[in-house]
Design a protein around this motif. Structure first.
Motif, PDB file in Angstrom:
ATOM      1  N   SER A  35       4.902 -18.139   5.350  1.00 48.09           N
ATOM      2  CA  SER A  35       5.520 -18.158   6.681  1.00 48.09           C
ATOM      3  C   SER A  35       4.660 -18.954   7.665  1.00 48.09           C
ATOM      4  O   SER A  35       5.178 -19.703   8.489  1.00 48.09           O
ATOM      5  CB  SER A  35       5.678 -16.729   7.211  1.00 48.09           C
ATOM      6  OG  SER A  35       6.392 -15.953   6.297  1.00 48.09           O
ATOM      7  N   GLN A  36       3.353 -18.782   7.536  1.00 42.52           N
ATOM      8  CA  GLN A  36       2.463 -19.559   8.421  1.00 42.52           C
ATOM      9  C   GLN A  36       2.645 -21.050   8.194  1.00 42.52           C
ATOM     10  O   GLN A  36       2.690 -21.837   9.137  1.00 42.52           O
ATOM     11  CB  GLN A  36       1.006 -19.161   8.162  1.00 42.52           C
ATOM     12  CG  GLN A  36       0.666 -17.779   8.686  1.00 42.52           C
ATOM     13  CD  GLN A  36      -0.738 -17.365   8.309  1.00 42.52           C
ATOM     14  OE1 GLN A  36      -1.557 -18.177   7.903  1.00 42.52           O
ATOM     15  NE2 GLN A  36      -1.020 -16.085   8.442  1.00 42.52           N
ATOM     16  N   ASN A  37       2.752 -21.430   6.926  1.00 39.04           N
ATOM     17  CA  ASN A  37       2.944 -22.856   6.633  1.00 39.04           C
ATOM     18  C   ASN A  37       4.275 -23.370   7.162  1.00 39.04           C
ATOM     19  O   ASN A  37       4.373 -24.512   7.611  1.00 39.04           O
ATOM     20  CB  ASN A  37       2.848 -23.104   5.124  1.00 39.04           C
ATOM     21  CG  ASN A  37       1.424 -22.978   4.645  1.00 39.04           C
ATOM     22  OD1 ASN A  37       0.477 -23.203   5.404  1.00 39.04           O
ATOM     23  ND2 ASN A  37       1.245 -22.577   3.404  1.00 39.04           N
ATOM     24  N   PHE A  39       5.751 -22.313   9.847  1.00 40.41           N
ATOM     25  CA  PHE A  39       5.637 -22.504  11.297  1.00 40.41           C
ATOM     26  C   PHE A  39       4.688 -23.643  11.662  1.00 40.41           C
ATOM     27  O   PHE A  39       4.792 -24.220  12.744  1.00 40.41           O
ATOM     28  CB  PHE A  39       5.259 -21.188  11.977  1.00 40.41           C
ATOM     29  CG  PHE A  39       6.443 -20.269  12.079  1.00 40.41           C
ATOM     30  CD1 PHE A  39       7.474 -20.546  12.958  1.00 40.41           C
ATOM     31  CD2 PHE A  39       6.571 -19.175  11.246  1.00 40.41           C
ATOM     32  CE1 PHE A  39       8.601 -19.746  13.018  1.00 40.41           C
ATOM     33  CE2 PHE A  39       7.696 -18.355  11.299  1.00 40.41           C
ATOM     34  CZ  PHE A  39       8.715 -18.639  12.189  1.00 40.41           C
ATOM     35  N   LEU A  40       3.787 -23.973  10.740  1.00 37.09           N
ATOM     36  CA  LEU A  40       2.989 -25.180  10.966  1.00 37.09           C
ATOM     37  C   LEU A  40       3.894 -26.415  10.901  1.00 37.09           C
ATOM     38  O   LEU A  40       3.731 -27.367  11.663  1.00 37.09           O
ATOM     39  CB  LEU A  40       1.883 -25.296   9.913  1.00 37.09           C
ATOM     40  CG  LEU A  40       0.666 -24.409  10.148  1.00 37.09           C
ATOM     41  CD1 LEU A  40      -0.288 -24.484   8.959  1.00 37.09           C
ATOM     42  CD2 LEU A  40      -0.076 -24.822  11.409  1.00 37.09           C
ATOM     43  N   ARG A  41       4.845 -26.369   9.979  1.00 38.43           N
ATOM     44  CA  ARG A  41       5.833 -27.458   9.915  1.00 38.43           C
ATOM     45  C   ARG A  41       6.664 -27.504  11.200  1.00 38.43           C
ATOM     46  O   ARG A  41       7.035 -28.569  11.662  1.00 38.43           O
ATOM     47  CB  ARG A  41       6.793 -27.280   8.740  1.00 38.43           C
ATOM     48  CG  ARG A  41       6.138 -27.241   7.396  1.00 38.43           C
ATOM     49  CD  ARG A  41       5.819 -28.646   6.925  1.00 38.43           C
ATOM     50  NE  ARG A  41       4.882 -28.588   5.823  1.00 38.43           N
ATOM     51  CZ  ARG A  41       5.229 -28.602   4.548  1.00 38.43           C
ATOM     52  NH1 ARG A  41       6.484 -28.725   4.246  1.00 38.43           N
ATOM     53  NH2 ARG A  41       4.334 -28.537   3.591  1.00 38.43           N
ATOM     54  N   ILE A  43       5.651 -26.709  14.140  1.00 44.00           N
ATOM     55  CA  ILE A  43       4.827 -27.363  15.172  1.00 44.00           C
ATOM     56  C   ILE A  43       4.833 -28.878  14.949  1.00 44.00           C
ATOM     57  O   ILE A  43       4.965 -29.658  15.894  1.00 44.00           O
ATOM     58  CB  ILE A  43       3.389 -26.809  15.127  1.00 44.00           C
ATOM     59  CG1 ILE A  43       3.386 -25.363  15.627  1.00 44.00           C
ATOM     60  CG2 ILE A  43       2.445 -27.666  15.961  1.00 44.00           C
ATOM     61  CD1 ILE A  43       2.051 -24.664  15.525  1.00 44.00           C
ATOM     62  N   LYS A  44       4.726 -29.252  13.684  1.00 38.80           N
ATOM     63  CA  LYS A  44       4.664 -30.679  13.357  1.00 38.80           C
ATOM     64  C   LYS A  44       5.962 -31.410  13.714  1.00 38.80           C
ATOM     65  O   LYS A  44       5.940 -32.538  14.182  1.00 38.80           O
ATOM     66  CB  LYS A  44       4.393 -30.805  11.852  1.00 38.80           C
ATOM     67  CG  LYS A  44       3.989 -32.166  11.398  1.00 38.80           C
ATOM     68  CD  LYS A  44       3.582 -32.101   9.941  1.00 38.80           C
ATOM     69  CE  LYS A  44       3.346 -33.481   9.381  1.00 38.80           C
ATOM     70  NZ  LYS A  44       3.051 -33.427   7.949  1.00 38.80           N
TER      71      LYS A  44
END
Lengths: 171, 295
Positions: A35-37, A39-41, A43-44
């Motif tokens: 899930s963190q990854n 949400f990093l996407r 942001i990107k």
């Protein structure tokens, strides 16, 4: 055109993303990492996402989540030992009156039964109850018709009840 | 009964969800994002320094080589003369009635390529690299309708992003379509990635079948399925998943799994070629597709 920032995307969709990831990975910490990854996407790709329609955004998030999870799962190539949902709090049961204790037993049994469902039904149940998606949304995300989702849900319930009855008989 | 069951399931879900620490997840995401930004800033800073050094080294090398060649040509002409000059050589060597000597500033012939065009042997630097790419990526590794164009092959994530973005913003141009397809391939000489085996399309969508290079074996087979609905019209154009997808009616499947796409400028055929690979990680990142593992 809707306009949203990361915070609002996180607030609206973190539950959906987490449980979609959990549905694939069946492990809390892996689901958390995935899930963190996701949400990093977010942001990107924020600029692209902030003007998306809700349905489109939901679809994007779901697909990214599932793909990341499948990717991670294959890369790790490890056996998932803890193939079950988080344990229910035991303390609650101990203080419950008899009726409620029975209810707690049912809940626990239902929990176990959910793990035994075939993947196709489990996915539908997870998306509906845990990720809080409507049938039409599940249909769009999984690429099947709404009727198929409904029939899967109906069969899932039948199987869950059958598993519960079986469990009760064995118990 | 159904309502009671639904309520029970809902309460189980809510209870499980209450145990998820979304605040911690949020904090971790922001922390990771900040770390990524820092790394990117460092990469840009040190990358710029490295690029400057490379350019300086290149200029220095060229300068030294040019001086060396000039000196060598001087030695050939007058090896025994220490105080040799261009003007002296021209006067001493030129036969009577010879045409005018070249201007003193001319680079010796040994440095100049004899033919400026149409000679693959003189390709250098980026040109050579492109030629190598194209050689490895073709024939049959791109869109056959655009053989005359220089193939655009993404060799890095950044390149891929720019190609995808270009493809998505340049509407119907043939170049944009070319860009959007070529990135699926990477020369097999790169020694990594995924080998594309087959592309098949039917009414429900398009399936790319490929296997991956794991420890130099090609034993796992996977497929990526693009649902037909994501190929249709405006939805595909506004899809942020990264796929350039023309209208569904513009796509037909040809013989041997080749896809034929009707483009603004004509027709293009995407044919999977031997020796081409598909970079799955990049595909996943920029084009959120459904991955189906074939057992």
């Amino acid at each position: 055109m809707p306009s949203r920032d990361f915070e609002s995307i996180y607030a609206d969709y973190s539950r959906m993303v987490y449980w979609a990831a959990y549905g694939v990975l069946k492990n809390e910490s892996d689901a958390m990492d995935a899930s963190q990854n996701v949400f990093l996407r977010v942001i990107k790709h924020q600029k692209k996402l902030e003007t998306m329609e809700d349905a489109q955004l939901k679809s994007w998030l779901y697909r990214v989540t599932v793909n990341l999870c499948l990717d991670g799962k294959r890369k790790l190539k490890r056996e998932v030992l803890a193939d079950e949902l988080p344990e229910m709090p035991v303390s609650d049961v101990s203080v419950l009156p008899e009726a409620a204790a029975l209810d707690a037993e049912t809940r626990e049994a239902l929990h176990r039964a959910l793990q035994e469902l075939p993947e196709i039904y489990r996915e539908t149940v997870m998306l509906h109850f845990f990720s809080e998606l409507r049938y039409d949304e599940i249909a769009k995300l999984t690429g099947v018709s709404e009727g198929t989702v409904k029939s899967r849900m109906s069969r899932a319930k039948e199987r869950l009840l059958a598993l519960l009855k079986g469990g009760a008989q064995h118990g | 009964m159904a309502d009671a069951f639904d309520a029970l399931m809902k309460s189980i879900a809510d209870e499980a969800d209450a145990k998820v620490d979304y605040a911690a997840m949020h904090a971790a995401v922001l922390q990771k994002a900040a770390a990524m930004r820092r790394r990117r800033a460092q990469f840009v800073r040190y990358g710029a320094m490295a690029a400057t050094l490379v350019v300086l080294a290149g200029v220095g090398t060229l300068f030294l080589r040019a001086r060396g060649d000039a000196a060598r040509s001087g030695e050939n002409a007058a090896p025994q003369t220490v105080e040799f000059s261009m003007g002296d050589q021209a006067v001493d060597m030129a036969p009577e009635g010879a045409p005018e000597e070249p201007a003193p500033g001319c680079v010796p012939e040994s440095v100049c390529p004899t033919e400026k065009t149409g000679d693959a042997g003189v390709a250098s630097g980026a040109g050579a690299s492109n030629a190598a790419r194209n050689e490895a990526g073709t024939p049959g590794a791109g869109i056959s309708g655009h053989a005359a164009q220089e193939p655009l092959i993404a060799m890095s994530a950044d390149e891929l992003v720019s190609l995808c973005l270009a493809a998505r913003t340049a509407d119907d141009s043939a170049e944009s379509a070319l860009a959007s397809f070529e990135w699926l391939y990477e020369p097999v000489s790169a020694g990594k990635g995924y080998r594309l085996l087959e592309i098949a399309a039917d009414a429900s969508g398009i399936t790319y079948t490929y296997n991956r290079a794991a420890a130099e074996t090609w034993n796992d087979e996977y497929a990526i399925f693009i649902p037909g609905e994501s190929l249709s019209g405006t939805r595909a154009e506004t899809d942020a998943a990264g796929v350039f997808a023309p209208a569904e009616t513009d796509v037909t499947a040809g013989a041997a799994g080749a896809l034929i796409w009707a483009l603004g400028g004509g027709e293009a055929v995407l044919t999977p070629g031997a020796g081409c690979t598909l970079k799955e990680a990049e595909l996943r990142e920029f084009c959120a597709l459904r991955l189906v593992e074939i057992k």
